[in-house]
Design an enzyme around this catalytic site. Structure first.
Site, PDB file in Angstrom:
ATOM      1  N   ASP A 447      52.461  39.423  42.631  1.00 44.87           N
ATOM      2  CA  ASP A 447      51.335  38.302  41.768  1.00 44.87           C
ATOM      3  C   ASP A 447      50.282  37.960  42.501  1.00 44.87           C
ATOM      4  O   ASP A 447      50.093  38.112  43.716  1.00 44.87           O
ATOM      5  CB  ASP A 447      52.403  37.294  41.302  1.00 44.87           C
ATOM      6  CG  ASP A 447      52.124  36.537  40.247  1.00 44.87           C
ATOM      7  OD1 ASP A 447      50.923  36.716  39.476  1.00 44.87           O
ATOM      8  OD2 ASP A 447      53.082  35.654  39.735  1.00 44.87           O
ATOM      9  N   ASP A 515      51.109  36.042  30.431  1.00 44.78           N
ATOM     10  CA  ASP A 515      52.471  35.024  30.298  1.00 44.78           C
ATOM     11  C   ASP A 515      52.582  34.424  29.017  1.00 44.78           C
ATOM     12  O   ASP A 515      53.681  33.817  28.920  1.00 44.78           O
ATOM     13  CB  ASP A 515      51.761  33.886  31.339  1.00 44.78           C
ATOM     14  CG  ASP A 515      51.958  34.080  32.878  1.00 44.78           C
ATOM     15  OD1 ASP A 515      52.802  35.123  33.024  1.00 44.78           O
ATOM     16  OD2 ASP A 515      51.544  33.571  33.814  1.00 44.78           O
TER      17      ASP A 515
HETATM   18  C1  DGJ Z   1      52.469  34.070  37.112  1.00 44.58           C
HETATM   19  C2  DGJ Z   1      53.351  35.254  36.563  1.00 44.58           C
HETATM   20  O1  DGJ Z   1      52.488  35.882  35.641  1.00 44.58           O
HETATM   21  C3  DGJ Z   1      54.486  34.868  35.886  1.00 44.58           C
HETATM   22  O2  DGJ Z   1      55.290  35.993  35.359  1.00 44.58           O
HETATM   23  C4  DGJ Z   1      55.581  34.512  37.039  1.00 44.58           C
HETATM   24  O3  DGJ Z   1      55.714  35.528  37.907  1.00 44.58           O
HETATM   25  C5  DGJ Z   1      54.959  33.344  37.824  1.00 44.58           C
HETATM   26  N1  DGJ Z   1      53.401  33.620  38.224  1.00 44.58           N
HETATM   27  C6  DGJ Z   1      55.607  32.912  39.212  1.00 44.58           C
HETATM   28  O4  DGJ Z   1      54.943  32.012  39.891  1.00 44.58           O
END
Ligand code: DGJ
Length: 695
Positions: A447, A515
């Site tokens: 990430d 997200d």
């Molecule tokens: C952002 C990501 O897009 C989410 O899927 C998740 O992993 C969060 N970060 C975790 O902090």
């Protein structure tokens, strides 16, 4: 042979097209032609004089790679300062080299020891061409570049083009835009350090094109950092495009004897947007994705993020894993929260060791439970970041990008690590390598949750190089880990789809799309994604997010997620027996059709925004099988029958399928031209139809 040298006119051939470049009698690199094939002998060099007036011949001339200098006032692709202060590049042609599917055109500066090589690559199984540029410093003194694009394109004709792009924001990635460039400039760029949610490193230019017809010229950049796509139209109506590393706050220093390859551009010319998407999709599978998993179907995964957020521990995750396994999930991924003092997003990033309160017996207890349930285990990390509240930051406050005199901006309470420092790279490699060595981890979700700021890097003599060096360090680290642990799959995430670019497809096996997991929004997000990106890499979760006042049914959510690489992300602990039954049924169904979805050719038939119905069909490469998706959120009473023209099948084959409880047997030609009738009177209508060739 796919590349022909016809008197210093180089015809780069694909199955259907020619891209023609050359060197003219003055030694300039030239662009001549891009489009459908013509007889080789008809291509001819262009005359270009040196007339001086307000608009010089040189300014008008179409080049493949324009250096700053002479009487050319248009945008340039490369600009450098030599050690004596000269800021112009003036090139002589040296030689060409053709090797199977590769062409190299060598140029060198008339005075300085700078060599520039224009590289091209073609593929026997694709209509895509790749180009990039190598710069070499054959002397001792440094050469400082302040612009170093990967390439230039001149579009045919003098009429204005429209540029389709996918722009957006967090939660609304890949929103399609159409901008007509009549005059002046059009810029798509990122200055954030990642390719970002906002603009895509690509161009798609057309006049009068649609999904199925019309000339479409396109290019994607293989790069995940700050980029720039700069199109302009002014002198005599010509449209030119430069594409590459963003020249904003940019510098690249080439020391004596060093060379540098720009990121690659993959480009093509097709009839219609659909053909563009399909040729890019197949190209990614055959030539770009890391080879270990490029041709392997991706597993159905469960991700814990939306179910438990930071509140992870052995017992809860094991219980979730049991539910996931019962439903048929193949890979269980634990997201954020398992390390350091990570209770929420205020602490812990950088401390990549297991939190003992949450996992008193280490991670292996959970991993064993997951493995005993028949699933592989995956883990979330965010290597490029650090929370000020972490041991890493307390021990190394100088490991972030910063200026001593400025207060750092803590976005999501975190700072960006200075990935250009070898000690940072080594620290991260050691942490991640240890994690992968000590545990049976088969999947890493990588990430990256904030853009750069306060971009000071005191370790670099030329700190503006950090933009490029950071992205390179990420690629190098992932590649190094992959080499050591070839059985591990890597997912690229950046607060959703903030790094969903072709650089990611080169180094990672898939991406996290957004997200925003609301199924209705997802139809638009996924539709925009597929324009220039491969379906297989598109991770799509079924979650408990049911929109605002819209209780999207579970089967509808599965329907939408099955159009990519199906994943689950809801709190399955709360699933009713009925929810579990639906999940199990859909996962089993997905496994039976995923080869066609992940490796097939996508035809976008109807679009929710324009047609009120969304319909996609995925057709196997040999056209013997297809999976047709039809969904609608609402339809109107007055709309009666709507025809659905089923494209993508073989005209001459007969197909059979069940639709509305009726068996239909028709030819591909009939289904394409006469179609079937849809009558949708239901909210959240959704259907997935398997179409098989009748042999
Ligand atoms: C952002 C990501 O897009 C989410 O899927 C998740 O992993 C969060 N970060 C975790 O902090």
């Amino acid at each position: 042979m796919s590349i022909i040298n016809h008197n210093n006119i180089f015809i780069i051939q694909t199955k259907f097209n020619h891209y023609v470049v050359g060197v003219d009698k003055n030694g300039f690199n030239r662009f001549y032609y891009w489009g459908e094939k013509c007889p080789i002998e008809d291509y001819q060099a262009d005359y270009c004089g040196f007339l001086t007036s307000n608009h010089t011949d040189l300014d008008e001339m179409a080049q493949e790679y324009t250096p700053f200098g002479l009487t050319m006032y248009r945008n340039v692709d490369i600009k450098a300062t030599f050690s004596d202060g000269c800021r112009e590049i003036s090139l002589d042609f040296i030689k060409s080299e053709i090797n199977d599917n590769n062409l190299k055109l060598y140029f060198k500066d008339k005075h300085y020891p700078l060599e520039i090589i224009l590289n091209y690559e073609t593929y026997n199984d694709s209509d895509i061409i790749t180009k990039w540029v190598t710069v070499k410093n054959n002397g001792n003194d440094s050469i400082i570049f302040e612009k170093l694009y990967s390439g230039e394109f001149t579009l045919p004709g003098v009429k204005p083009y429209t540029f389709k792009n996918t722009n957006g924001s967090w939660g609304a990635e890949f929103t399609e835009t159409k901008t007509k460039l009549d005059g002046g400039s059009l810029v798509f760029e990122s200055r954030r350090g990642t390719s970002s949610h906002n603009n895509s490193p690509q161009f798609v230019a057309y006049q009068n094109a649609d999904e199925n017809s019309g000339n479409v010229y396109f290019a994607v950049l293989e790069y995940s950092g700050s980029f720039k796509v700069e199109a302009n139209r002014y002198l005599y109506g010509k449209t030119r495009i430069g594409i590459g590393l963003n020249d904003f706050d940019f510098e690249y220093v080439l020391k004596g004897s060093e060379s540098f390859d720009t990121p690659k551009i993959h480009f093509g010319f097709t009839q219609g947007f659909g053909n563009m998407s399909r040729s890019l999709n197949r190209f990614a599978i055959n030539h770009v994705f890391p080879s270990e998993f490029a041709k392997a179907p991706l597993p159905v995964l469960y991700n814990s993020w939306e179910a438990t957020y930071f509140d992870v521990n052995t017992a809860d995750q094991s219980r979730l894993a049991e539910k996931a396994a019962q439903a048929g999930v193949e890979l269980f991924v634990m997201d954020d929260g398992w390390f350091g003092e990570r209770k929420d997003d205020h602490a812990g990033l950088g401390d990549w060791y297991v939190n003992k309160d949450k996992f008193p017996n280490g991670l292996n207890e959970l991993i064993n439970n997951v493995n005993n349930l028949g699933m592989d285990f995956g883990l979330w990390v965010e290597p490029e970041m650090v929370n000020p509240d972490s041991d890493l930051f307390r021990n190394h406050p100088d490991w972030t990008y910063h200026y001593n005199t400025r207060k750092p901006s803590e976005l999501r309470n975190q700072l960006v690590l200075n990935m250009t420092k070898p000690e940072v790279q080594n620290y991260l490699y050691n942490c991640l390598n240890k994690l992968l060595t000590d545990h049976n981890i088969k999947y890493i979700k990588w990430d990256m949750n904030r853009p750069f700021s306060e971009v000071g890097a005191e370790n670099l003599e030329h700190p503006k190089m950090l933009w490029y060096l950071h992205t390179k360090a990420v690629y190098d680290l992932v590649d190094r880990l992959r080499k050591e642990h070839p059985h591990v799959q890597f997912e690229c995430c950046s607060s959703g789809g903030g790094r969903a670019d072709w650089g990611a497809f080169r180094h990672f096996d898939m991406i996290w799309t957004s997200d925003n997991t609301d199924a209705i929004d997802r139809l638009a997000i996924q539709n925009g994604y597929t324009l220039t990106r491969p379906t297989k890499a598109m991770r799509a979760w079924v979650t408990d997010t049911v929109g605002y006042n819209r209780k999207t049914p579970l089967d509808f959510r599965f329907h939408v997620a099955m159009r990519g690489s199906l994943s689950l992300g809801g709190n399955m602990q709360k699933y009713s027996e009925e929810d579990m039954r639906i999940s199990k049924e859909y996962i089993e169904f997905y496994k039976s059709i995923r080869e066609t979805i992940q490796f097939g050719d996508l035809y976008r038939l109807l679009n929710l925004d324009e047609d009120e119905i969304s319909s996609d069909i995925y057709v196997s490469e040999d056209k013997s099988k297809a999976v047709l998706f039809i969904a609608a959120v609402n339809t109107r009473c007055f709309k009666k029958k709507i025809p659905l023209y089923i494209k993508g099948l073989d005209d001459n084959k007969k197909y059979s399928f069940t639709f509305n409880n009726e068996t239909i047997v028709k030819s591909g030609a009939y289904l394409k031209n006469a179609g079937i009738s849809l009558e949708i009177r239901e909210q959240y209508y959704n259907d997935i139809i398997i179409i098989d060739e009748v042999k």
